[in-house]
Scaffold this motif. Structure first.
Motif, PDB file in Angstrom:
ATOM      1  N   GLY A  70       0.779  -1.226   0.000  1.00  0.00           N
ATOM      2  CA  GLY A  70       0.000   0.000   0.000  1.00  0.00           C
ATOM      3  C   GLY A  70       0.813   1.279   0.000  1.00  0.00           C
ATOM      4  O   GLY A  70       0.246   2.369   0.082  1.00  0.00           O
ATOM      5  N   ARG A  71       2.108   1.197  -0.133  1.00  0.00           N
ATOM      6  CA  ARG A  71       2.939   2.398  -0.031  1.00  0.00           C
ATOM      7  C   ARG A  71       3.148   3.109  -1.370  1.00  0.00           C
ATOM      8  O   ARG A  71       3.532   4.275  -1.393  1.00  0.00           O
ATOM      9  CB  ARG A  71       4.291   2.041   0.586  1.00  0.00           C
ATOM     10  CG  ARG A  71       4.160   1.477   1.993  1.00  0.00           C
ATOM     11  CD  ARG A  71       5.499   1.251   2.656  1.00  0.00           C
ATOM     12  NE  ARG A  71       5.330   0.663   3.977  1.00  0.00           N
ATOM     13  CZ  ARG A  71       5.019   1.346   5.073  1.00  0.00           C
ATOM     14  NH1 ARG A  71       4.846   2.658   4.990  1.00  0.00           N
ATOM     15  NH2 ARG A  71       4.884   0.738   6.228  1.00  0.00           N
ATOM     16  N   ARG A  72       2.888   2.411  -2.463  1.00  0.00           N
ATOM     17  CA  ARG A  72       3.087   3.012  -3.782  1.00  0.00           C
ATOM     18  C   ARG A  72       1.945   2.625  -4.713  1.00  0.00           C
ATOM     19  O   ARG A  72       1.245   1.649  -4.481  1.00  0.00           O
ATOM     20  CB  ARG A  72       4.424   2.549  -4.389  1.00  0.00           C
ATOM     21  CG  ARG A  72       5.638   2.986  -3.615  1.00  0.00           C
ATOM     22  CD  ARG A  72       6.927   2.623  -4.347  1.00  0.00           C
ATOM     23  NE  ARG A  72       7.170   1.189  -4.379  1.00  0.00           N
ATOM     24  CZ  ARG A  72       8.214   0.627  -4.983  1.00  0.00           C
ATOM     25  NH1 ARG A  72       9.088   1.389  -5.628  1.00  0.00           N
ATOM     26  NH2 ARG A  72       8.387  -0.679  -4.954  1.00  0.00           N
ATOM     27  N   TYR A  73       1.789   3.408  -5.766  1.00  0.00           N
ATOM     28  CA  TYR A  73       0.871   3.013  -6.828  1.00  0.00           C
ATOM     29  C   TYR A  73       1.463   3.432  -8.170  1.00  0.00           C
ATOM     30  O   TYR A  73       2.405   4.240  -8.243  1.00  0.00           O
ATOM     31  CB  TYR A  73      -0.531   3.584  -6.626  1.00  0.00           C
ATOM     32  CG  TYR A  73      -0.673   5.084  -6.700  1.00  0.00           C
ATOM     33  CD1 TYR A  73      -0.869   5.740  -7.921  1.00  0.00           C
ATOM     34  CD2 TYR A  73      -0.660   5.859  -5.542  1.00  0.00           C
ATOM     35  CE1 TYR A  73      -1.029   7.111  -7.991  1.00  0.00           C
ATOM     36  CE2 TYR A  73      -0.812   7.238  -5.596  1.00  0.00           C
ATOM     37  CZ  TYR A  73      -1.002   7.857  -6.821  1.00  0.00           C
ATOM     38  OH  TYR A  73      -1.150   9.218  -6.887  1.00  0.00           O
ATOM     39  N   VAL A  74       0.911   2.865  -9.237  1.00  0.00           N
ATOM     40  CA  VAL A  74       1.409   3.114 -10.584  1.00  0.00           C
ATOM     41  C   VAL A  74       0.266   3.617 -11.457  1.00  0.00           C
ATOM     42  O   VAL A  74      -0.887   3.221 -11.278  1.00  0.00           O
ATOM     43  CB  VAL A  74       2.041   1.828 -11.184  1.00  0.00           C
ATOM     44  CG1 VAL A  74       1.024   0.691 -11.252  1.00  0.00           C
ATOM     45  CG2 VAL A  74       2.628   2.088 -12.576  1.00  0.00           C
ATOM     46  N   TYR A  75       0.582   4.521 -12.377  1.00  0.00           N
ATOM     47  CA  TYR A  75      -0.417   4.946 -13.353  1.00  0.00           C
ATOM     48  C   TYR A  75       0.275   5.364 -14.641  1.00  0.00           C
ATOM     49  O   TYR A  75       1.481   5.609 -14.668  1.00  0.00           O
ATOM     50  CB  TYR A  75      -1.290   6.086 -12.813  1.00  0.00           C
ATOM     51  CG  TYR A  75      -0.634   7.447 -12.733  1.00  0.00           C
ATOM     52  CD1 TYR A  75      -0.778   8.380 -13.764  1.00  0.00           C
ATOM     53  CD2 TYR A  75       0.107   7.828 -11.611  1.00  0.00           C
ATOM     54  CE1 TYR A  75      -0.196   9.634 -13.687  1.00  0.00           C
ATOM     55  CE2 TYR A  75       0.690   9.084 -11.522  1.00  0.00           C
ATOM     56  CZ  TYR A  75       0.541   9.986 -12.566  1.00  0.00           C
ATOM     57  OH  TYR A  75       1.121  11.231 -12.491  1.00  0.00           O
ATOM     58  N   MET A  76      -0.509   5.428 -15.718  1.00  0.00           N
ATOM     59  CA  MET A  76      -0.017   5.926 -17.003  1.00  0.00           C
ATOM     60  C   MET A  76      -0.644   7.280 -17.265  1.00  0.00           C
ATOM     61  O   MET A  76      -1.865   7.443 -17.128  1.00  0.00           O
ATOM     62  CB  MET A  76      -0.389   4.967 -18.134  1.00  0.00           C
ATOM     63  CG  MET A  76       0.185   5.369 -19.493  1.00  0.00           C
ATOM     64  SD  MET A  76      -0.497   4.410 -20.872  1.00  0.00           S
ATOM     65  CE  MET A  76      -1.816   5.500 -21.407  1.00  0.00           C
ATOM     66  N   ASP A  77       0.183   8.282 -17.620  1.00  0.00           N
ATOM     67  CA  ASP A  77      -0.389   9.579 -17.970  1.00  0.00           C
ATOM     68  C   ASP A  77      -0.889   9.548 -19.417  1.00  0.00           C
ATOM     69  O   ASP A  77      -0.660   8.592 -20.158  1.00  0.00           O
ATOM     70  CB  ASP A  77       0.621  10.708 -17.743  1.00  0.00           C
ATOM     71  CG  ASP A  77       1.827  10.656 -18.687  1.00  0.00           C
ATOM     72  OD1 ASP A  77       1.642  10.409 -19.894  1.00  0.00           O
ATOM     73  OD2 ASP A  77       2.963  10.881 -18.211  1.00  0.00           O
ATOM     74  N   TYR A  78      -1.631  10.597 -19.793  1.00  0.00           N
ATOM     75  CA  TYR A  78      -2.169  10.710 -21.150  1.00  0.00           C
ATOM     76  C   TYR A  78      -1.708  12.031 -21.753  1.00  0.00           C
ATOM     77  O   TYR A  78      -2.502  12.847 -22.192  1.00  0.00           O
ATOM     78  CB  TYR A  78      -3.696  10.631 -21.126  1.00  0.00           C
ATOM     79  CG  TYR A  78      -4.211   9.321 -20.600  1.00  0.00           C
ATOM     80  CD1 TYR A  78      -4.183   8.180 -21.390  1.00  0.00           C
ATOM     81  CD2 TYR A  78      -4.712   9.212 -19.311  1.00  0.00           C
ATOM     82  CE1 TYR A  78      -4.647   6.961 -20.908  1.00  0.00           C
ATOM     83  CE2 TYR A  78      -5.177   8.004 -18.826  1.00  0.00           C
ATOM     84  CZ  TYR A  78      -5.149   6.884 -19.626  1.00  0.00           C
ATOM     85  OH  TYR A  78      -5.606   5.692 -19.148  1.00  0.00           O
ATOM     86  N   THR A  79      -0.402  12.225 -21.758  1.00  0.00           N
ATOM     87  CA  THR A  79       0.153  13.505 -22.180  1.00  0.00           C
ATOM     88  C   THR A  79       0.488  13.565 -23.659  1.00  0.00           C
ATOM     89  O   THR A  79       0.848  14.620 -24.164  1.00  0.00           O
ATOM     90  CB  THR A  79       1.432  13.809 -21.383  1.00  0.00           C
ATOM     91  OG1 THR A  79       2.360  12.723 -21.559  1.00  0.00           O
ATOM     92  CG2 THR A  79       1.120  13.951 -19.898  1.00  0.00           C
ATOM     93  N   GLN A  80       0.400  12.445 -24.354  1.00  0.00           N
ATOM     94  CA  GLN A  80       0.745  12.423 -25.768  1.00  0.00           C
ATOM     95  C   GLN A  80      -0.366  11.739 -26.542  1.00  0.00           C
ATOM     96  O   GLN A  80      -1.145  10.973 -25.990  1.00  0.00           O
ATOM     97  CB  GLN A  80       2.079  11.703 -25.980  1.00  0.00           C
ATOM     98  CG  GLN A  80       3.220  12.350 -25.181  1.00  0.00           C
ATOM     99  CD  GLN A  80       4.545  11.693 -25.430  1.00  0.00           C
ATOM    100  OE1 GLN A  80       4.949  11.521 -26.566  1.00  0.00           O
ATOM    101  NE2 GLN A  80       5.233  11.332 -24.355  1.00  0.00           N
TER     102      GLN A  80
END
Length: 332
Positions: A85-95
């Motif tokens: 529970g200390r980290r999470y991951v995501y993908m941005d939508y900048t391109q």
């Protein structure tokens, strides 16, 4: 039990809405807390949600999870949160381009530190942040065959296997859909308007990500429409089955019957939902599963939509709370 929701004027839930509120709801009383535990606003900058609480947490959702380890709501589904529970991951939508793509971020929940991994921009499909690393696939429309494992610290990436179309990873098990005409596809699925017709993916497989052992879990006739995975709950996939062929005239009138199956053991489906396709948006299994929001715990499977529901084997569907929302964790 906690919920993350944004009701619209008609009492439904918008996804993605302009802003969401994360609140607690008690079980079995179904009472909602008076105070919002956190509020998130959606910023049109490619980074999705932004928390009002500090440290500020960003993520592209589409909706979130209550991280009990650090007592914070985070703007990603449960599968994208590390086991501790200390980290999470995501993908941005900048391109963008023919399809939307971006880069992978790993966030420290306690500090809000948002670190971009040194990977090329692509359309990533993140399946699970496990103790082994981050399981994902990538490519145009994220429809590449096989599975990859990403190290969240170094950014090193390796291929776990190269065949089959992964639709979920949980508890060391990858769930794949394939056609009985090709049980080991390695080419990307065709995607996009005007491209080749998709094959009928009528076989659901479970594959152990470490041993590679494959178990056939479900097979539909190759003349029937393909099924849709609506989530995996404690090792049991929920699948949507249409009971009509693709040329059936009832598609145009919304009269195609469907069923939702919970498949706890190979080839032994349990019917847990049914209706007509025109009413799918009101079905808790469909509404919740389409957005990766279902949660299972010792009580059963938590679902949402126009209300908060609990499915229990033998008891069926129970309405726990009458306000619109989605589960963000189980009971604690």
């Amino acid at each position: 039990m906690v919920s993350w929701y944004q009701p619209n004027a008609s009492g439904g839930v918008d996804l993605p809405p302009i802003g969401v509120q994360a609140r607690y709801v008690s079980y079995p009383r179904g009472a909602i807390s008076a105070d919002a535990a956190d509020e998130f606003t959606h910023v049109d900058d490619g980074f999705g949600w932004r928390s009002s609480a500090s440290p500020v947490l960003r993520g592209t959702g589409p909706i979130g999870y209550y991280d009990a380890a650090v007592k914070r709501f985070v703007p990603v589904p449960r599968a994208q949160v590390s086991p501790d529970g200390r980290r999470y991951v995501y993908m941005d939508y900048t391109q963008g381009g023919l399809y939307v793509f971006g880069q992978i971020h790993v966030v420290d929940v306690a500090t809000g530190r948002d670190r971009t991994l040194d990977l090329p921009a692509a359309e990533y499909e993140i399946f699970d942040f496990s103790a082994d690393g981050i399981y994902l696939t990538y490519g145009p429309y994220a429809e590449s065959a096989g599975l990859w494992l990403l190290n969240p610290d170094s950014g090193a990436i390796r291929q776990v296997f190269q065949d089959g179309y992964v639709v979920a990873v949980a508890n060391g098990e990858a769930w794949l859909v394939v056609s009985e005409q090709d049980l080991h596809p390695t080419s990307p699925l065709p995607g996009g308007e005007g491209n080749a017709k998709l094959p009928v993916l009528n076989v659901l497989l479970r594959r152990d990500v470490k041993s590679g052992q494959v178990t056939e879990w479900l097979r539909r006739p190759d003349t029937a429409p393909g099924f849709e995975l609506l989530g995996v709950y404690t090792g049991a996939p929920a699948v949507l089955i249409y009971l009509a062929g693709e040329n059936d005239v009832r598609w145009s009138t919304g009269q195609v019957p469907y069923e939702v199956w919970l498949v706890s053991r190979p080839a032994t489906p349990e019917k847990v939902g049914a209706g007509l396709n025109r009413d799918l948006e009101t079905d808790p299994w469909y509404r919740t599963g389409r957005n990766g929001l279902g949660i299972s715990d010792s009580n059963g499977v938590w679902l949402g939509g126009s209300a908060i529901y609990l499915y229990q084997h033998g008891a069926g569907m129970i309405k726990v709370a009458t306000f619109p929302g989605f589960p963000a964790n189980g009971c604690m």
